[in-house]
Design a protein around this motif. Structure first.
Motif, PDB file in Angstrom:
ATOM      1  N   GLU A  39       0.470  -1.316  -0.005  1.00 15.67           N
ATOM      2  CA  GLU A  39      -0.251  -0.216  -0.691  1.00 15.67           C
ATOM      3  C   GLU A  39       0.961   1.310  -0.294  1.00 15.67           C
ATOM      4  O   GLU A  39       1.920   1.576   0.641  1.00 15.67           O
ATOM      5  CB  GLU A  39      -0.785  -0.165   0.534  1.00 15.67           C
ATOM      6  N   ASN A  40       0.402   2.546  -0.600  1.00 13.70           N
ATOM      7  CA  ASN A  40       1.238   3.599  -0.698  1.00 13.70           C
ATOM      8  C   ASN A  40      -0.287   4.685   0.045  1.00 13.70           C
ATOM      9  O   ASN A  40       1.158   5.625  -0.105  1.00 13.70           O
ATOM     10  CB  ASN A  40       1.407   3.830  -2.370  1.00 13.70           C
ATOM     11  N   LEU A  41      -0.645   4.721   0.895  1.00 10.64           N
ATOM     12  CA  LEU A  41      -1.132   5.562   1.537  1.00 10.64           C
ATOM     13  C   LEU A  41      -0.419   6.492   2.492  1.00 10.64           C
ATOM     14  O   LEU A  41      -0.865   7.507   2.384  1.00 10.64           O
ATOM     15  CB  LEU A  41      -2.199   4.651   2.225  1.00 10.64           C
ATOM     16  N   GLY A  73       0.904  -1.600   5.748  1.00 12.65           N
ATOM     17  CA  GLY A  73       1.836  -2.318   5.065  1.00 12.65           C
ATOM     18  C   GLY A  73       3.142  -1.424   4.881  1.00 12.65           C
ATOM     19  O   GLY A  73       3.156  -0.083   5.179  1.00 12.65           O
ATOM     20  N   GLY A  74       3.065  -1.156   3.403  1.00 11.72           N
ATOM     21  CA  GLY A  74       3.938  -0.029   2.528  1.00 11.72           C
ATOM     22  C   GLY A  74       4.130  -1.067   1.540  1.00 11.72           C
ATOM     23  O   GLY A  74       3.310  -1.761   0.765  1.00 11.72           O
ATOM     24  N   TYR A  75       5.174  -0.363   0.265  1.00 18.11           N
ATOM     25  CA  TYR A  75       5.681  -0.708  -0.990  1.00 18.11           C
ATOM     26  C   TYR A  75       7.028  -1.710  -0.905  1.00 18.11           C
ATOM     27  O   TYR A  75       7.326  -1.756   0.455  1.00 18.11           O
ATOM     28  CB  TYR A  75       5.270   1.025  -2.196  1.00 18.11           C
ATOM     29  N   GLU A  78       9.606  -0.613   1.407  1.00 18.12           N
ATOM     30  CA  GLU A  78       9.884  -1.095   3.149  1.00 18.12           C
ATOM     31  C   GLU A  78       9.127  -2.487   3.002  1.00 18.12           C
ATOM     32  O   GLU A  78      10.453  -2.748   4.208  1.00 18.12           O
ATOM     33  CB  GLU A  78       8.367  -0.169   3.183  1.00 18.12           C
ATOM     34  N   LEU A  79       8.360  -2.918   2.691  1.00 16.74           N
ATOM     35  CA  LEU A  79       8.325  -4.683   2.450  1.00 16.74           C
ATOM     36  C   LEU A  79       9.201  -5.506   2.818  1.00 16.74           C
ATOM     37  O   LEU A  79       9.694  -6.040   3.690  1.00 16.74           O
ATOM     38  CB  LEU A  79       7.190  -4.793   1.617  1.00 16.74           C
ATOM     39  N   ASN A  80       9.948  -5.749   1.486  1.00 19.69           N
ATOM     40  CA  ASN A  80      11.446  -6.136   1.067  1.00 19.69           C
ATOM     41  C   ASN A  80      12.916  -5.772   1.623  1.00 19.69           C
ATOM     42  O   ASN A  80      12.739  -6.446   2.570  1.00 19.69           O
ATOM     43  CB  ASN A  80      11.929  -6.197  -0.494  1.00 19.69           C
ATOM     44  N   VAL A 128       8.276 -10.154  -0.448  1.00 21.80           N
ATOM     45  CA  VAL A 128       7.461  -9.651  -0.103  1.00 21.80           C
ATOM     46  C   VAL A 128       6.687  -8.272  -0.983  1.00 21.80           C
ATOM     47  O   VAL A 128       5.725  -7.842   0.026  1.00 21.80           O
ATOM     48  CB  VAL A 128       6.989  -9.810   0.732  1.00 21.80           C
ATOM     49  N   GLY A 129       7.062  -7.758  -1.870  1.00 22.17           N
ATOM     50  CA  GLY A 129       7.414  -6.103  -2.495  1.00 22.17           C
ATOM     51  C   GLY A 129       6.300  -6.437  -3.637  1.00 22.17           C
ATOM     52  O   GLY A 129       6.340  -5.447  -3.860  1.00 22.17           O
ATOM     53  N   MET A 130       5.591  -7.123  -3.373  1.00 25.36           N
ATOM     54  CA  MET A 130       5.060  -6.743  -5.268  1.00 25.36           C
ATOM     55  C   MET A 130       3.845  -6.699  -4.973  1.00 25.36           C
ATOM     56  O   MET A 130       2.710  -7.061  -4.352  1.00 25.36           O
ATOM     57  CB  MET A 130       5.035  -8.101  -6.090  1.00 25.36           C
ATOM     58  N   GLY A 131       2.873  -5.804  -6.238  1.00 26.90           N
ATOM     59  CA  GLY A 131       1.687  -5.617  -6.422  1.00 26.90           C
ATOM     60  C   GLY A 131       0.666  -6.280  -7.060  1.00 26.90           C
ATOM     61  O   GLY A 131       0.115  -7.673  -5.829  1.00 26.90           O
ATOM     62  N   THR A 132       0.778  -6.271  -7.734  1.00 22.90           N
ATOM     63  CA  THR A 132      -0.038  -7.457  -8.759  1.00 22.90           C
ATOM     64  C   THR A 132       0.733  -8.117 -10.030  1.00 22.90           C
ATOM     65  O   THR A 132       1.385  -7.320 -10.693  1.00 22.90           O
ATOM     66  CB  THR A 132      -1.343  -7.432  -9.268  1.00 22.90           C
ATOM     67  N   PRO A 133       0.701  -8.961  -9.850  1.00 18.43           N
ATOM     68  CA  PRO A 133       0.428 -10.339  -9.501  1.00 18.43           C
ATOM     69  C   PRO A 133       1.405 -10.578  -8.114  1.00 18.43           C
ATOM     70  O   PRO A 133       2.655  -9.897  -8.031  1.00 18.43           O
ATOM     71  CB  PRO A 133       0.330 -11.453 -10.263  1.00 18.43           C
TER      72      PRO A 133
END
Length: 264
Positions: A39-41, A73-75, A78-80, A128-133
């Motif tokens: 997420e990019n909030l 979450g994060g993008y 952040e996530l990776n 773990v930092g992908m949007g889709t898929p």
């Protein structure tokens, strides 16, 4: 900052990942992409309120506080970025690597994606930092293609270009052609290496992250996705979408993604 609290955040007990092996790595990756949203909030703020984005700072303690303590979450950075810390804390030999997203018709930016490569019996892309898929399992570098549990096939092959070493590709079961996801080189990087691109992607008007909210999280059958106006559920490669009225948007965000935003 403790690995135990991080594991609790993604729904795992320490006993489930007691060994630093491929089976535990698979559990960690799958648990993460189905528990922690992309997420990019923090960049775009509240699309139906007056809360501005707080920005993204690539500091491990701040990432931990956001993702683990506040259950946000994060993008990718952040996530990776934080997942690297967890893997290292659990005894894995893991490198941060710089990647470039391809295939979207845009300009490739240096290091516009952060991925991880884990060294076990071989080398595995763990992302773990992908949007889709979503990447739902470790992908062997230069190994056989693997099909995940929702019917997406992934592979990592050598890249035929001088500035990178490998290419990550995917395809759905119903498709014959492979689609590029990103390219990368295997040079180990520090988290600070990604700071310049992180600053650009969260501030430039042309960045894909400064427009509409983009929130997604893996599910048992695929993933769910939310932007400012629409909720989408993917079951395998099938797509089901429905409009979301502004007064319902925050409820959907909490009910389907576990995010209370803005926080009380």
């Amino acid at each position: 900052m403790t690995p135990e609290q991080y594991l609790s955040r993604i729904g795992l007990s320490p006993s489930a990942v007691g060994e630093s092996d491929i089976e535990s790595l698979q559990r960690l990756l799958y648990a993460h992409v189905t528990a922690v949203p992309f997420e990019n909030l923090a960049i775009v703020g509240d699309p139906h309120g007056d809360t501005d984005g707080s920005g993204v700072v690539l500091s491990t303690p701040q990432l931990y506080e956001k993702i683990v303590t506040r259950e946000r979450g994060g993008y990718c950075f952040e996530l990776n970025g934080l997942f690297h810390w967890l893997l290292d804390s659990l005894g894995y030999d893991v490198d941060r690597v710089a990647a470039r997203i391809t295939g979207d018709g845009g300009v490739e930016l240096p290091a516009n994606h952060h991925a991880n490569v884990v060294h076990l019996d071989g080398r595995y892309v763990v992302d773990v930092g992908m949007g889709t898929p979503k990447i739902r399992q470790p992908i062997p570098v230069n190994g056989p293609a693997l099909t995940d549990d929702v019917g997406v096939e992934w592979r990592v092959i050598e890249a035929e270009r001088p500035d990178v070493t490998h290419r990550v590709e995917f395809r759905y079961e119903s498709h014959e052609e492979w689609t590029d996801r990103y390219v990368f080189d295997e040079t180990p990087r520090s988290l600070s290496y990604f700071e310049a691109t992180n600053d650009y992607l969260q501030s430039a008007p042309e960045s894909t992250f400064t427009g509409s909210p983009s929130i997604s999280v893996g599910t048992e059958n695929g993933l769910v996705y939310l932007d400012a106006e629409t909720f989408v559920e993917y079951v395998g490669s099938e797509k089901h979408e429905e409009p979301v009225q502004p007064e319902r948007w925050h409820d959907v965000l909490t009910e389907r993604f576990g995010i209370l935003y803005p926080a009380d």
